[in-house]
Design an enzyme around this catalytic site. Structure first.
Site, PDB file in Angstrom:
ATOM      1  N   ASP A   1       0.831  -1.211   0.000  1.00 50.22           N
ATOM      2  CA  ASP A   1       0.000   0.000   0.000  1.00 50.22           C
ATOM      3  C   ASP A   1       0.864   1.259   0.000  1.00 50.22           C
ATOM      4  OD1 ASP A   1      -2.452   1.300  -0.039  1.00 50.22           O
ATOM      5  OD2 ASP A   1      -2.580   1.419   2.139  1.00 50.22           O
TER       6      ASP A   1
ATOM      7  N   ASN B   1     -10.816  -2.779  -5.367  1.00 47.41           N
ATOM      8  CA  ASN B   1     -10.045  -1.884  -6.246  1.00 47.41           C
ATOM      9  C   ASN B   1     -10.674  -1.740  -7.641  1.00 47.41           C
ATOM     10  OD1 ASN B   1      -6.803  -2.927  -4.902  1.00 47.41           O
ATOM     11  ND2 ASN B   1      -8.060  -1.176  -4.307  1.00 47.41           N
TER      12      ASN B   1
END
Ligand code: IPE
Ligand code: IPE
Ligand code: MG
Length: 248
Positions: free
Chosen positions: A20, A68
């Site tokens: 991330d 996502n």
């Protein structure tokens, strides 16, 4: 050399990473989020190499979550392109290092061109046994459990499974890739202390290491730091410290 401090007898067998912070890394530099993802690929290369050198048996990388898919179309397209290119360009090196590529997730949702490269990598590396690299792609932990329940119910309908015989071990066989052991160490870059729908079933007793380092800056030294942190923990699996010490 920093890795001297690592105890080679107590390496995590399986390291899983929530990669991330690509977007923030780029934004901090006045670049587009896409640039952050591009740079993130360099970290993937470096970390795979490092994990191989350190003797980690399995590395799982959370590359794209089911959630996502809700990102802006451009960003999703760019991520898919990067993935396709990575798989194509990296295959030779992966083969040279005896690495088996695996993938977990709702892979049927990936664009056909990505699927092709992925299938090629999975097939070509099938017999490699030095290390395994697992991509979590179009992946969600809850959805993995739901997909497993569906498969199980189908087996029950066909008389191949029965409710009485289902325990944790039997249920695990219905998950995406039952051959992959549970992670010993989960690393999250980018500083956020959450699991974001990653390997929910498998991380029941996984040690978690969160680092502020953004994924594009993550390198071998950061991996070594995470493993050192792991090696400083006492994994008790619900027992007392005395029991754990006594069983050594
Ligand atoms: C991780 O970086 C990459 C993916 C989720 C595909 P992000 O894109 O989430 O970066 P941040 O969290 O916005 O900084
Ligand atoms: C987790 O990161 C998914 C991947 C790294 C592929 P996200 O950026 O999507 O997670 P949230 O939105 O911060 O929970
Ligand atoms: Mg993020």
């Amino acid at each position: 050399m920093v890795e001297r401090r690592l105890d080679p007898e107590h390496l995590p067998r399986h390291v899983a990473i929530i990669m991330d912070g690509n977007g923030r890394w780029a934004e901090e530099r006045g670049l587009s989020r896409i640039e952050g993802h591009r740079e993130g690929i360099e970290s993937v290369r470096a970390v795979l190499r490092a994990a191989h050198e350190l003797g980690i048996g399995t590395l799982t990388l959370y590359a794209f979550s089911l959630e996502n898919w809700n990102r802006p179309r451009d960003e999703v397209g760019e991520l898919m392109g990067l993935l396709e290119r990575y798989l194509e360009e990296e295959l030779d090196e992966v083969m040279r290092n005896g690495i088996r590529v695996r993938a977990v997730g709702r892979l049927e949702l990936l664009p056909p061109s990505v699927r092709e490269q992925l299938d090629r990598a999975l097939a070509k590396t099938r017999d490699n046994d030095e290390m395994q690299l697992v991509f979590a792609l179009s992946y969600g932990g809850r959805q993995e459990i739901v997909d497993g329940v569906r498969k199980l119910l189908r087996d029950v309908e066909q008389g191949k499974a029965s409710a009485d015989h289902i325990d944790e071990k039997a249920f695990s066989a219905y998950l995406y890739d039952p051959e992959v052991p549970d992670p010993d160490l989960l690393i999250r870059t980018g500083g956020e202390s959450r699991v974001s729908n990653f390997l929910l079933w498998q991380i029941a007793y996984t040690e978690i290491h969160v680092t502020e380092r953004m994924w594009p800056d993550f390198r071998k030294g950061d991996l070594v730091d995470a493993i050192l942190d792991f090696q400083s923990r006492e994994r008790r699996f619900g027992m007392t410290s005395a029991q754990v010490q006594g069983s050594k």
